[in-house]
Write an enzyme that holds these catalytic residues in place. Structure first.
Site, PDB file in Angstrom:
ATOM      1  N   HIS A  53      -7.152  66.688   4.827  1.00 42.59           N
ATOM      2  CA  HIS A  53      -5.164  65.402   5.994  1.00 42.59           C
ATOM      3  C   HIS A  53      -5.622  65.246   3.990  1.00 42.59           C
ATOM      4  O   HIS A  53      -6.019  64.644   2.919  1.00 42.59           O
ATOM      5  CB  HIS A  53      -6.037  65.204   5.957  1.00 42.59           C
ATOM      6  CG  HIS A  53      -6.627  65.056   7.526  1.00 42.59           C
ATOM      7  ND1 HIS A  53      -6.717  63.918   8.779  1.00 42.59           N
ATOM      8  CD2 HIS A  53      -7.267  66.179   7.937  1.00 42.59           C
ATOM      9  CE1 HIS A  53      -7.129  64.410   9.772  1.00 42.59           C
ATOM     10  NE2 HIS A  53      -7.206  65.792   9.822  1.00 42.59           N
ATOM     11  N   GLU A  55      -4.389  62.146   3.232  1.00 43.67           N
ATOM     12  CA  GLU A  55      -4.952  60.905   3.027  1.00 43.67           C
ATOM     13  C   GLU A  55      -5.977  61.061   1.870  1.00 43.67           C
ATOM     14  O   GLU A  55      -6.581  61.049   0.671  1.00 43.67           O
ATOM     15  CB  GLU A  55      -5.277  59.925   3.733  1.00 43.67           C
ATOM     16  CG  GLU A  55      -3.885  59.773   4.781  1.00 43.67           C
ATOM     17  CD  GLU A  55      -3.438  60.555   5.981  1.00 43.67           C
ATOM     18  OE1 GLU A  55      -4.007  59.900   6.904  1.00 43.67           O
ATOM     19  OE2 GLU A  55      -4.108  61.340   5.719  1.00 43.67           O
ATOM     20  N   CYS A  83      -6.011  58.646  11.103  1.00 45.43           N
ATOM     21  CA  CYS A  83      -7.220  59.142  12.224  1.00 45.43           C
ATOM     22  C   CYS A  83      -8.169  58.160  11.410  1.00 45.43           C
ATOM     23  O   CYS A  83      -8.470  57.527  10.470  1.00 45.43           O
ATOM     24  CB  CYS A  83      -7.426  60.813  12.199  1.00 45.43           C
ATOM     25  SG  CYS A  83      -7.945  61.627  10.401  1.00 45.43           S
ATOM     26  N   CYS A  86      -9.921  59.344   8.178  1.00 49.43           N
ATOM     27  CA  CYS A  86      -9.325  59.168   6.691  1.00 49.43           C
ATOM     28  C   CYS A  86      -9.621  57.969   6.694  1.00 49.43           C
ATOM     29  O   CYS A  86      -8.891  56.892   5.595  1.00 49.43           O
ATOM     30  CB  CYS A  86      -7.023  59.605   6.970  1.00 49.43           C
ATOM     31  SG  CYS A  86      -7.411  61.598   6.770  1.00 49.43           S
TER      32      CYS A  86
END
Length: 154
Positions: A53, A55, A83, A86
């Site tokens: 992801h 992040e 999410c 993260c």
């Protein structure tokens, strides 16, 4: 010093790059003292990695740039509400401030579905600001998923 909107524009540029390799257009940048020290877009498709992801990739870059796993004095700008995975990494990295664009009513962990970033039982709770360039962030996501639906229907 750049505004939150200007930094979010940098995150949106990373999101657009992610969509170029057929990944969900989410982008993140980490800023310290007004300077961008990390930037990434989602790379799950390219890296064949469910944890790639934006992040997490930006957090890894920032940790390398700062020479440690704690990221004091930083702000994470991300185009979509983090999410749970993260958000957990944000807490662990001790990022003091998070700014996101679009809320995520299906998986958001900064207040939409869960509030990991505001959980009082955790040892770190960053300041969170949502809705910065939310319209632009949301449009990128809507356009991406609409194109995917059209492709599968063709």
């Amino acid at each position: 010093m750049k505004t939150d909107e200007a930094h979010m524009e940098l995150a949106l540029a990373q999101a657009r790059l992610a969509s170029e390799h057929d990944d969900v257009p989410v982008g993140a940048v980490i800023v310290r003292d007004g300077e961008m020290i990390a930037a990434a877009g989602n790379r799950r498709q390219v890296d064949l990695d469910p944890t790639a992801h934006a992040e997490l990739l930006a957090i890894r870059q920032a940790a390398t740039a700062l020479g440690g796993w704690r990221l004091p004095g930083t702000t994470l700008f991300v185009t979509l509400e983090p999410c749970a995975m993260c958000a957990g990494a944000i807490v662990l990295a001790r990022i003091p401030r998070v700014v996101f664009g679009a809320a995520d009513p299906k998986a958001g962990a900064a207040g939409s579905v869960f509030d990991v970033l505001g959980e009082p039982a955790l040892n770190h709770r960053p300041e969170v600001t949502g809705g910065i360039l939310a319209k632009e962030s949301g449009a990128l996501l809507r356009d991406f998923f609409a194109a995917r639906r059209r492709a599968t229907q063709a």
